[in-house]
Scaffold this active site. Structure first.
Site, PDB file in Angstrom:
ATOM      1  CG  HIS A 445       1.263   3.148 -10.252  1.00  0.00           C
ATOM      2  ND1 HIS A 445       1.780   3.555  -9.046  1.00  0.00           N
ATOM      3  CD2 HIS A 445       0.621   4.231 -10.757  1.00  0.00           C
ATOM      4  CE1 HIS A 445       1.457   4.817  -8.823  1.00  0.00           C
ATOM      5  NE2 HIS A 445       0.752   5.251  -9.848  1.00  0.00           N
ATOM      6  CE  LYS A 625       1.799  -5.788   1.369  1.00  0.00           C
ATOM      7  NZ  LYS A 625       3.106  -5.289   0.883  1.00  0.00           N
ATOM      8  NE  ARG A 626      -3.875  -4.629  -5.815  1.00  0.00           N
ATOM      9  CZ  ARG A 626      -3.137  -5.140  -6.813  1.00  0.00           C
ATOM     10  NH1 ARG A 626      -3.592  -6.176  -7.506  1.00  0.00           N
ATOM     11  NH2 ARG A 626      -1.969  -4.615  -7.117  1.00  0.00           N
ATOM     12  CE  LYS A 631      -0.215  -5.999  -4.028  1.00  0.00           C
ATOM     13  NZ  LYS A 631       0.836  -4.984  -3.809  1.00  0.00           N
ATOM     14  CB  THR A 736       2.503   3.444  -0.132  1.00  0.00           C
ATOM     15  OG1 THR A 736       1.212   2.864  -0.389  1.00  0.00           O
ATOM     16  CG2 THR A 736       2.989   4.185  -1.365  1.00  0.00           C
ATOM     17  CE  LYS A 740      -0.138   4.047   3.504  1.00  0.00           C
ATOM     18  NZ  LYS A 740      -0.700   3.193   2.479  1.00  0.00           N
TER      19      LYS A 740
END
Length: 891
Positions: A445, A625-626, A631, A736, A740
């Protein structure tokens, strides 16, 4: 049985003499010299030899041997079984029967009456009633699997972020309408009861949500699949925001009855830590290694049924909770040593208290390692126990069992299965290894080096001494084969070794997973290319490219559209062919109305729970998100500050012409991740200033939603106009959350990374806002930044100056964060991407002004998302990796 005195210290050095070669004399005596040869099996000295008299268990078995197991349960004769079946009466699902069941559970299960009812009690009674109906399918499925014994897949994951279960079960069983009527007749609203359920705190981010989506899709498509994980008593943590900082509290999600799990007190396995390795020897001189002594705990099973939609088949996630062998030390208690009397219980419970305990210290690292071994040991014991029930020979194990390792956390399952087969079951090493490598598959991942797990050899030798020996053996035999193919290439052997040299040596778990698996997959096309080119390129030289495949991630549309966005669900259901209606004015108006309703719902939640008023007509710009540097929530908030400064400089006339924007953040930072926690602080400090500045006339609002989870996502995702997925190119495996948002008609502002690329291909490049450097450019930019000192982007410099000038509070607080851009070398390329990022924001504003064009893009986004269903992903896993066929359960 006798145990002789210790003669030598335990050694990890293999003997170098051959079992076949012998010497006829010393080199000075005329005989040929003794050859130092490649050992067939690394034989390690131990300081304890256990002599066993006539112990048949020391004898090896063959792959054709059929293992046996003890039968714990009563075996009923046919006449008794018929009586049992006669008394199993199916539950009825008409409103009147449901009412009776809810009342029954209220009185008998909860011990409540009409005089002390509340919403929580009503939720619990309703959930127990639904569970009764779900259990019918669960029992039917287990009986059919037991009878037919098809091949099964076992999905091992440290996380399962399953969200609320009641609404999902009602949809899958197709009884929501009946339950809504029954609950209303009993004086309550079903929608109110749904909000009483706490999210199961069994995960943190995308890894756990992906696992939950896959369990849903496997059940819906009738693939016989079980999940295995841990039952965390306090989750990862409950996120609180105090003075802008993240603080962590226990998540007490299990404080009240959890109707969706079944304690299985009859299913327990012992798990060992520490101890020593001994050699068992029988009278014939035959030996086998054995792991002795140390500390032991029990793993107790909790089952969580996973319903499939429109099928009688029902999946299952089996979670392990750690229990002590001895709950209470009465002698210590009587002696007044009360802490010691419960010390064993406390130590055992720590194993499954918290997901990802802070590992900034040695004790935390050891707890994480123990957690991972506890998880795989209990799971494999359970899998083998089930396999033995089928009376099949060992060679059939991979034909009945497929194990998918979701990331590197379950990798210890590879040496653990080898240990069980060799040490406990008596198979020869090569036969056991053949079974192991035909059983496991591995999903990678990440390509981030820091996210690739490594465990120090000294810690492994301390906690899992036998496994460390087995890993040495696995590595030796693997390297021998590589060396035979690439003779003399010592640098290749060094790069590809499972054991990384250093002080101390490290076990590279991703490498162990690759060597122990028959298939390795990435989770997006770009990600899979990157792991082939960079991360595992040396392994491809040996194995060939066929072992490394891509299966792009997916999400379940049943939760992320059907359940979370009923307005859009109903509109789509009434409309065949979204793309051909994308330009239809009436349909666009209906689509826009659904989006506005979802934005109003989120705005109401923000007002109620956070006291912040936001305009539903504004553009909702969301990144949830985390929290992690790659990110780049940091880049997002820096751009927000730049927008704020630009608005401040505008005249009143220009200001009212701007597109109002609400920027929404959410996500948790790991407790020990200081920089990520500073990003949260900066977001909240900026929000405090911006939201209270009347001069910008509410043209910009910033909201950080605390304790982001699945249930919040079901409110947030349908409300997005734009969502940001802006990781540095080449760092996000897939993502992901992007899927969504787009499924719900939200456009993406993103980098050319992860699944953004494939989403763009499916929905059309004109419907996605992409920017930034490309993955193949990243290394050169980092090199130039490091050695040539490139100037910071001027717009970014203005933002940094304002932070350092104290515009958003004490600048000293944000010093370490700013240093990541300067002294830290801007590793995640915020400066390199900042100009194109701001330009793309301007393009978003201009596009949003044209409502007709924007809604058309929104419709085309949803219309193009069929490929990203987790049903497709699971079907690919089943066909390409697990070799699994659907198993239809008949009523």
């Amino acid at each position: 049985m006798t145990v002789p005195a210790a003669k030598s210290a335990t050694s990890t050095t293999p003997e170098t003499s051959s079992d076949k070669e012998t010497s006829s004399g010393g080199s000075g005596g005329g005989g040929r010299p003794r050859r130092v040869s490649m050992p067939k099996l690394t034989r390690r000295l131990t300081n304890v030899v256990i002599h066993v008299d006539n112990d048949s268990k020391v004898e090896t078995v063959t792959p054709n041997s059929v293992p046996t197991r003890d039968i714990k349960h009563e075996v009923l004769d046919d006449s008794v079984l018929q009586r049992w079946k006669k008394n199993i009466v199916p539950e009825k699902s008409d409103p009147e029967s449901i009412e009776a069941d809810i009342v029954h559970h209220t009185i008998t299960t909860l011990c409540r009456g009409v005089y002390n009812l509340d919403k929580l009690a009503m939720y619990q009674a309703t959930a127990h009633s639904v569970r009764d109906r779900l259990l019918e399918d669960w029992n039917l499925t287990q009986e059919a699997l037991h009878r037919e014994n098809p091949k099964r897949c076992y999905y091992m994951s440290m996380e399962f972020l399953i969200g609320r279960a009641l609404d999902n079960a009602l949809h899958c069983l197709q009884v929501k309408k009946s339950y809504s009527e029954s609950v209303k007749n009993l004086g309550f609203s079903l929608e109110d009861l749904l909000c009483e359920e706490k999210d199961a705190a069994l995960g943190n981010g995308g890894l756990g949500r992906l696992a939950a989506c896959y369990m849903d899709s496997a059940a819906t498509q009738d693939y016989p699949t079980w999940g295995y994980g841990l039952r965390y008593q306090y989750g990862i943590f409950k996120q609180m925001i105090k003075e802008g900082f993240q603080t962590e509290m226990p998540d007490y999600w299990l404080n009240f009855d959890n109707p969706w799990e079944f304690p299985r007190a009859d299913i327990r396995y012992e798990v060992r830590f520490h101890g020593y390795v001994a050699t068992k020897m029988n009278e014939k001189g035959e030996t086998r290694m054995t792991w002795e002594g140390g500390d032991r705990v029990q793993a107790m099973a909790y089952d969580v049924p996973i319903p499939g939609f429109d099928t009688k088949g029902c999946g299952n996630i089996r979670l392990w909770s750690s229990k002590p062998l001895n709950t209470f030390d009465f002698d210590s208690f009587n002696a007044g040593d009360y802490d010691r009397s419960v010390a064993e219980q406390t130590a055992a419970q720590n194993l499954t208290s918290v997901l990802y305990p802070n590992d900034n210290h040695l004790v935390g690292k050891e707890l994480r390692l123990k957690q991972e071994y506890f998880f795989v040991s209990a799971s494999l014991q359970d899998i083998i126990h089930r396999f033995k029930r089928a009376n099949c020979p060992w060679k059939d194990f991979p034909d009945k069992v497929a194990v998918q390792m979701n990331d590197t956390h379950p990798t210890l399952a590879v040496p653990e299965l080898q240990r069980i087969l060799v040490d406990e079951e008596g198979l020869e090493w090569d036969d056991a290894w053949d079974i192991v490598t035909r059983t496991f598959a591995f999903t990678n991942h990440t390509v981030l080096p820091e996210a690739l797990e490594c465990w120090s050899v000294p810690m492994m030798e301390k906690i899992l001494p036998r496994h460390m020996q087995i890993i040495y053996d696995i590595n030796l035999f693997f390297l021998q084969k590589v060396e035979k193919m690439f003779m003399g290439d010592r640098e290749l052997l060094k790069r590809i070794s499972i054991i990384e040299e250093g002080s101390p040596q490290q076990v590279r778990m991703a490498f162990l997973a690759v060597v122990g698996s028959h298939t390795v997959n990435g989770v997006a096309a770009l990600h899979s290319d990157l792991i082939r080119k960079y991360l595992f390129n040396d392994f491809i030289k040996y194995y060939g490219p066929e072992k490394f495949v891509n299966i792009t991630n997916g999400i379940t549309p049943r939760r992320w559209l059907y359940q979370s966005n009923p307005g859009l669900r109903d509109l789509i259901t009434k409309t065949l062919g979204l793309k051909k209606h994308a330009k239809d004015a009436k349909f666009q108006s209906q689509w826009a109305a659904v989006k506005l309703h979802n934005k109003e719902r989120l705005a109401a939640w923000i007002k109620t729970n956070m006291g912040i008023t936001v305009n539903p007509e504004a553009l909702f710009d969301i990144q949830v998100k985390r929290i992690h540097e790659y990110k780049r929530q940091y880049m997002n908030i820096l751009s927000v500050i730049y927008r704020y400064q630009s608005l401040k400089k505008m005249s009143s006339e220009d200001l009212v012409q701007q597109v109002p924007r609400v920027v929404i953040f959410g996500g948790k930072a790991a407790p020990g991740y200081y920089i990520a926690k500073l990003v949260i602080k900066l977001i909240n400090s900026a929000a405090e200033v911006i939201n209270n500045d009347k001069s910008i006339q509410d043209m910009l609002k910033v909201v950080f939603i605390p304790d982001y989870n699945v249930s919040l996502a079901e409110i947030i995702v349908p409300a997005s106009d734009i969502s940001q997925h802006i990781s540095t190119a080449g760092t996000e495996a897939s993502g992901t959350s992007n899927m969504k948002f787009v499924l719900n008609g939200g456009l993406i502002l993103g980098t050319v990374d992860g699944a953004n690329i494939e989403i763009g291909e499916q929905i059309g490049d004109e419907n996605i806002f992409m920017f930034g450097v490309l993955s193949h450019e990243v290394d050169d930019i980092r090199h130039n930044q490091k050695y040539h000192g490139l100037l910071m982007d001027p717009s970014l410099q203005v933002v940094i100056d304002s932070i350092q000038g104290g515009q958003f509070g004490d600048s000293a607080i944000f010093g370490p964060l700013i240093n990541t851009l300067t002294y830290g070398g801007d590793y995640y390329l915020i400066s390199a991407d900042f100009k194109s990022y701001l330009q793309k924001h301007t393009e978003v504003d201009e596009t949003y002004r044209d409502k007709e064009a924007w809604i058309k893009k929104s419709i085309m986004c949803t219309a193009g998302m069929g490929f990203f269903s987790s049903d497709r992903s699971v079907r690919e896993y089943a066909e390409r990796i697990w070799k699994l066929k659907p198993f239809k359960v008949e009523a």
